[in-house]
Design a protein around this motif. Structure first.
Motif, PDB file in Angstrom:
ATOM      1  N   ARG A 485     -40.195   8.619  14.670  1.00 30.31           N
ATOM      2  CA  ARG A 485     -40.108   7.262  14.845  1.00 30.31           C
ATOM      3  C   ARG A 485     -41.253   6.420  15.079  1.00 30.31           C
ATOM      4  O   ARG A 485     -42.057   7.130  15.968  1.00 30.31           O
ATOM      5  CB  ARG A 485     -38.839   6.554  15.681  1.00 30.31           C
ATOM      6  CG  ARG A 485     -39.295   6.877  17.334  1.00 30.31           C
ATOM      7  CD  ARG A 485     -38.214   6.363  18.249  1.00 30.31           C
ATOM      8  NE  ARG A 485     -38.655   6.236  19.655  1.00 30.31           N
ATOM      9  CZ  ARG A 485     -37.893   6.077  20.603  1.00 30.31           C
ATOM     10  NH1 ARG A 485     -36.624   5.578  20.454  1.00 30.31           N
ATOM     11  NH2 ARG A 485     -38.299   6.011  21.872  1.00 30.31           N
ATOM     12  N   LEU A 486     -41.423   5.179  14.650  1.00 26.79           N
ATOM     13  CA  LEU A 486     -42.484   4.248  15.016  1.00 26.79           C
ATOM     14  C   LEU A 486     -41.895   2.968  15.579  1.00 26.79           C
ATOM     15  O   LEU A 486     -41.077   2.320  14.710  1.00 26.79           O
ATOM     16  CB  LEU A 486     -43.452   4.075  13.911  1.00 26.79           C
ATOM     17  CG  LEU A 486     -44.503   5.256  13.495  1.00 26.79           C
ATOM     18  CD1 LEU A 486     -45.177   4.767  12.256  1.00 26.79           C
ATOM     19  CD2 LEU A 486     -45.302   5.613  14.669  1.00 26.79           C
ATOM     20  N   LEU A 487     -41.969   2.809  16.765  1.00 20.93           N
ATOM     21  CA  LEU A 487     -40.993   1.713  17.575  1.00 20.93           C
ATOM     22  C   LEU A 487     -41.438   0.344  16.639  1.00 20.93           C
ATOM     23  O   LEU A 487     -42.678   0.080  16.440  1.00 20.93           O
ATOM     24  CB  LEU A 487     -41.485   1.661  18.819  1.00 20.93           C
ATOM     25  CG  LEU A 487     -40.756   2.720  19.623  1.00 20.93           C
ATOM     26  CD1 LEU A 487     -41.414   2.491  21.150  1.00 20.93           C
ATOM     27  CD2 LEU A 487     -39.441   2.552  19.935  1.00 20.93           C
ATOM     28  N   LEU A 488     -40.539  -0.559  16.349  1.00 18.88           N
ATOM     29  CA  LEU A 488     -40.729  -1.611  15.627  1.00 18.88           C
ATOM     30  C   LEU A 488     -41.012  -1.665  14.329  1.00 18.88           C
ATOM     31  O   LEU A 488     -41.564  -2.624  13.726  1.00 18.88           O
ATOM     32  CB  LEU A 488     -41.520  -2.543  16.577  1.00 18.88           C
ATOM     33  CG  LEU A 488     -40.853  -2.783  17.954  1.00 18.88           C
ATOM     34  CD1 LEU A 488     -41.629  -4.014  18.675  1.00 18.88           C
ATOM     35  CD2 LEU A 488     -39.620  -3.178  18.187  1.00 18.88           C
ATOM     36  N   ALA A 489     -41.171  -0.556  13.833  1.00 18.36           N
ATOM     37  CA  ALA A 489     -41.993  -0.278  12.434  1.00 18.36           C
ATOM     38  C   ALA A 489     -41.123   0.724  11.584  1.00 18.36           C
ATOM     39  O   ALA A 489     -40.582   0.429  10.378  1.00 18.36           O
ATOM     40  CB  ALA A 489     -43.382   0.098  12.598  1.00 18.36           C
ATOM     41  N   ARG A 490     -40.549   1.897  11.925  1.00 21.20           N
ATOM     42  CA  ARG A 490     -40.026   2.883  11.195  1.00 21.20           C
ATOM     43  C   ARG A 490     -38.989   3.443  11.902  1.00 21.20           C
ATOM     44  O   ARG A 490     -39.391   4.058  13.167  1.00 21.20           O
ATOM     45  CB  ARG A 490     -41.224   3.991  10.596  1.00 21.20           C
ATOM     46  CG  ARG A 490     -40.523   4.800   9.966  1.00 21.20           C
ATOM     47  CD  ARG A 490     -41.566   6.084   9.370  1.00 21.20           C
ATOM     48  NE  ARG A 490     -42.147   6.887  10.509  1.00 21.20           N
ATOM     49  CZ  ARG A 490     -43.442   7.440  10.323  1.00 21.20           C
ATOM     50  NH1 ARG A 490     -44.074   7.432   9.522  1.00 21.20           N
ATOM     51  NH2 ARG A 490     -43.547   7.988  11.392  1.00 21.20           N
ATOM     52  N   GLU A 491     -37.741   3.760  11.473  1.00 21.37           N
ATOM     53  CA  GLU A 491     -36.568   4.214  12.167  1.00 21.37           C
ATOM     54  C   GLU A 491     -36.752   5.712  12.240  1.00 21.37           C
ATOM     55  O   GLU A 491     -37.687   6.292  11.642  1.00 21.37           O
ATOM     56  CB  GLU A 491     -35.360   4.200  11.359  1.00 21.37           C
ATOM     57  CG  GLU A 491     -34.753   2.473  11.433  1.00 21.37           C
ATOM     58  CD  GLU A 491     -34.419   1.980  12.572  1.00 21.37           C
ATOM     59  OE1 GLU A 491     -34.171   2.857  13.631  1.00 21.37           O
ATOM     60  OE2 GLU A 491     -34.304   0.800  12.799  1.00 21.37           O
TER      61      GLU A 491
END
Length: 584
Positions: A485-491
Motif C-alpha cells: 500500500r501507499l497511504l492516500l495514494a494506492r490501496e
C-alpha cells in the motif's frame, strides 16, 4: 542546498520540459545529470564548484554545471522558476494521478485539450481516453481509480506531514507568556497513520492573546472561527488546525478527551459511571447531584487532585494508557489488570535494514548512508538495493551486486566507521513466487529482503501463494512492505495476511514494519495478534536518502500502536546478536 535537493530539482526540470514537449535528449540530460549529482559526495560537489571544475565530470556539461552551481550557492534557480510559471498549474497537477506521466499528459493535452484533473475525469467518463492510441480501456479505468483515490484521500494527510506542520505551531504556543501548558491532541497525538485536522490544547487564564496569536501566525490562509475558547484556521498546507483554550485546572481532562479515540472515551466514561462518577472534558465529578456536568466539573476542578493523565487513569483504577493505545481495543481491560505491555521506544532501536544507495534508486552513496547511520547512534546498517527486475529503480545485476558486496566488505575492513554495514538486497518476488536472484547469489549476502513490486492485480489466492513461496526460500530473511500500500495514494493489494503471517513464523522469516510514512506496512491493526503468535518484526525506514533513515521513528509509532515490546523487534538486538542470527 544539498545534493539530494539539487538532484530532485533537476529531475523536476526534466519532467517539466517533457510536459512542454522539449527535445527528449534535453530532458534526459537533466535526469542523467541528477544521477551524476547523486553519485558525487557533498564535499566533491562543493570543491568542484569552488574550483570551477564541475563541468569536467562526465554527464555534466557547462550549462548544467552553471545551474547546479546556482542552486548550490543560492538555493534558487531562475530558469526553474520561469519554467514552472510557463506551464498551466492544472497540467502539472495531472502528475499526481498514478499512471499519468509526462508523455501521456502531453498526448492528452494535444489531442483532447486536457489540462486539469477535472477535464481528465470528464474525458474518462465520456470514454475518450480509451479511444486514444497508447491508452485503452485499462488505462482509462486506472486513471479514473487514481482520481477517485485522490478525492477520497484529499482531506487526510500523512502523519509525518501533519507533524511537521504542527510542531512549529506547538513550539510557538509554548513560548507565549499566557500559556501554562500546551499539547497536541487528536489522531496526531495517537500516532494514527493519517491525520484529518490538527488539534491543539492550551491551558491558560488569559485566552484572548493566545487566540489572537493563533489566527495571525504565519501560514494561515483562512480564519474559520475565532472565539474566546476556540479558534480554527485553514493553513496554506491545506490542513485545518483547531485550538481549544481551557483553564489550567481543566487541562488534564480536556487533553484526555480531545486525544480520543471516540471508542476509548466511551469506555472510559462507562467505567467512570460504574464508579458513580461523570467524566467529561470539564472534569471528573459525582454523577448525581444538582447542576450540569459542566458546572459541577468547573466547580470541582478548582480543587481537584488530578494533575496528570496518569492521575486520571489511577483515579479510575487503571494503569496509565499511552496515547498510541487509546483505540478502544482492549487497553482498558489490560490497564485494569496492569497487563499493558512495556512498549518499544525510539531508544531501543540499534540499527535499520532495507535501505537504498545510489547503486539503485537511492540519493546517497554507501559511505554517506553509513555516516548518517552512525550519526543517529546506530550500531549497524543494512543496505538492500533493488534487484535486477526493478528496472525503473535501476536494480542491480548479479555483477553490480557482487561489486557492492565487495565495497561493503572493504568499508567494514577499513574501520572508517564504528557502524557496521551488512550486505543485503531487496529482491523482487516474481509473479510466480520465485526470487529475482538465484540461490547461489543470495548466499553471498548477509540477509535478503523479499518484496513484491509488480503484478498487483493477480488476485487474493495467487498473491498469497506467491508471497508464501518466496518466504519458503531458505535465503529469505525478511518480507518487505507486506501489502504494497501507499497511504492516500494506492490501496493494498489483496492478500491473506493471516496465512502470510503463519508462513513467516513457520519459516523463521521476519516481516518488516516498513517505516516509510507513505507505507507503514504491515498495518498496526495486525501486529498485536501477530506478535502474540510469535512473529518478529524489523522496523525498516526503506530510506532512499540519509534524511529518511530517521523514518524509523515513525515506525516506532506504529509498533507502539501495535502493542509491540522491545523483544518483538529484531533491530533492537545488539550487533553481535544480529551477526549470530545472520550467520545461521
Amino acid at each position: 542546498m544539498t545534493k539530494a535537493d539539487i538532484a530532485a530539482i533537476l529531475i523536476d526540470i526534466g519532467t517539466l520540459l517533457e510536459l512542454k514537449g522539449e527535445n527528449p535528449f534535453k530532458t534526459r540530460a537533466y535526469q542523467a545529470g541528477a544521477r551524476v549529482v547523486e553519485s558525487l559526495s557533498e564535499t566533491e560537489i562543493a570543491e568542484r564548484i569552488e574550483a570551477g571544475t564541475l563541468d569536467e565530470v562526465k554527464g555534466i556539461g557547462e550549462a548544467l554545471a552553471q545551474k547546479i552551481t546556482e542552486l548550490h550557492q543560492t538555493g534558487e534557480l531562475g530558469f526553474y522558476t520561469k519554467l514552472k510559471e510557463s506551464l498551466p498549474p492544472g497540467l502539472v497537477e495531472l502528475l499526481q494521478i498514478p499512471g499519468v506521466g509526462p508523455k501521456k499528459i502531453r498526448a492528452l493535452q494535444t489531442k483532447l485539450g486536457v489540462d486539469s484533473i477535472e477535464k481528465l475525469q470528464q474525458a474518462c467518463l465520456e470514454g475518450k481516453i480509451a479511444e486514444l492510441e497508447g491508452f485503452g480501456e485499462k488505462s482509462q479505468e486506472k486513471i479514473l481509480e487514481g482520481i477517485r483515490n485522490r478525492e477520497a484521500y484529499g482531506k487526510r494527510h500523512i502523519w509525518i506531514d501533519a507533524w511537521e506542520v504542527a510542531e512549529p505551531i506547538l513550539a510557538g504556543l509554548r513560548k507565549l507568556p499566557q500559556v501554562v501548558q500546551a499539547e497536541h491532541a487528536g489522531s496526531l497525538r495517537r500516532r494514527m497513520e493519517t491525520v484529518g485536522d490538527l488539534d491543539f490544547l492550551v491551558a491558560t487564564s488569559d485566552p484572548k492573546p493566545v487566540g489572537d496569536w493563533f489566527v495571525a501566525q504565519p501560514g494561515v490562509k483562512e480564519v474559520t472561527a475565532h472565539g474566546e475558547t476556540k479558534a480554527s484556521v485553514r493553513l496554506e498546507s491545506g490542513i485545518q488546525a483547531d485550538l481549544r483554550l481551557v483553564p489550567p485546572e481543566q487541562f488534564v481532562f480536556a487533553l484526555h478527551h480531545f486525544t480520543g479515540s471516540k471508542d476509548h472515551n466511551v469506555q472510559m466514561r462507562q467505567r467512570a459511571l460504574a464508579q458513580g462518577l461523570s467524566m467529561s472534558e470539564w472534569g471528573l465529578v459525582p454523577s448525581e447531584g444538582e447542576g450540569t456536568a459542566k458546572a459541577k466539573a468547573e466547580s470541582a476542578g478548582r480543587k481537584t487532585d488530578i494533575k496528570t493523565e496518569a492521575d486520571l487513569f489511577k483515579k479510575l483504577g487503571l494503569a496509565f494508557v499511552a496515547p498510541e493505545l487509546r483505540e478502544g481495543l482492549g487497553e482498558i481491560e489490560a490497564a485494569e489488570k496492569n497487563a499493558l505491555p512495556e512498549l518499544v521506544t525510539v531508544e531501543d532501536i540499534r540499527g535499520v535494514f532495507h535501505n537504498h544507495t545510489t547503486a539503485s534508486d537511492g540519493h546517497n552513496t554507501l559511505e554517506e548512508m553509513t555516516a548518517a547511520a552512525q550519526a543517529l547512534g546506530f550500531e549497524y546498517l543494512g543496505i538492500a538495493d533493488h534487484s535486477k527486475s526493478s528496472v525503473q529503480a535501476r536494480g542491480l545485476t548479479e555483477e553490480r551486486l557482487a561489486e557492492q558486496v565487495a565495497a561493503i566488505a572493504k568499508l567494514n575492513a577499513s574501520k572508517k566507521f564504528r557502524c557496521h554495514v551488512f550486505s543485503g538486497t531487496e529482491c523482487d518476488i516474481l509473479p510466480d513466487g520465485r526470487l529475482d536472484f538465484a540461490n547461489d547469489v543470495l548466499a553471498t549476502l548477509d540477509y535478503v529482503v523479499v518484496s513484491v513490486h509488480s503484478s498487483f492485480k493477480s488476485g487474493r489466492e495467487a498473491m498469497t501463494q506467491r508471497i508464501i513461496r518466496a518466504i519458503e526460500n531458505p535465503h529469505a530473511t525478511m518480507l518487505g512492505h507486506l501489502t504494497g500500500r501507499l497511504l492516500l495514494a494506492r490501496e493494498a493489494y489483496d492478500v491473506d495476511i493471516d496465512k502470510v503471517i503463519d508462513a513467516a513464523i513457520a519459516n523463521e522469516v521476519i516481516i518488516e514494519l516498513n517505516a516509510s510514512p507513505w507505507r507503514l506496512d504491515m498495518d498496526w491493526r495486525h501486529w498485536r495478534r501477530a506478535a502474540d503468535k510469535g512473529l518478529i518484526t524489523s522496523i525498516n525506514p526503506d530510506a532512499h536518502t540519509t534524511q529518511q533513515l530517521s523514518y524509523y521513528r515513525t515506525g516506532v509509532n506504529v509498533a507502539r500502536k501495535g502493542w509491540l515490546r522491545k523483544d518483538h523487534i529484531f533491530n533492537s538486538l545488539k550487533l553481535s546478536e544480529v551477526t549470530d542470527f545472520f550467520s545461521k
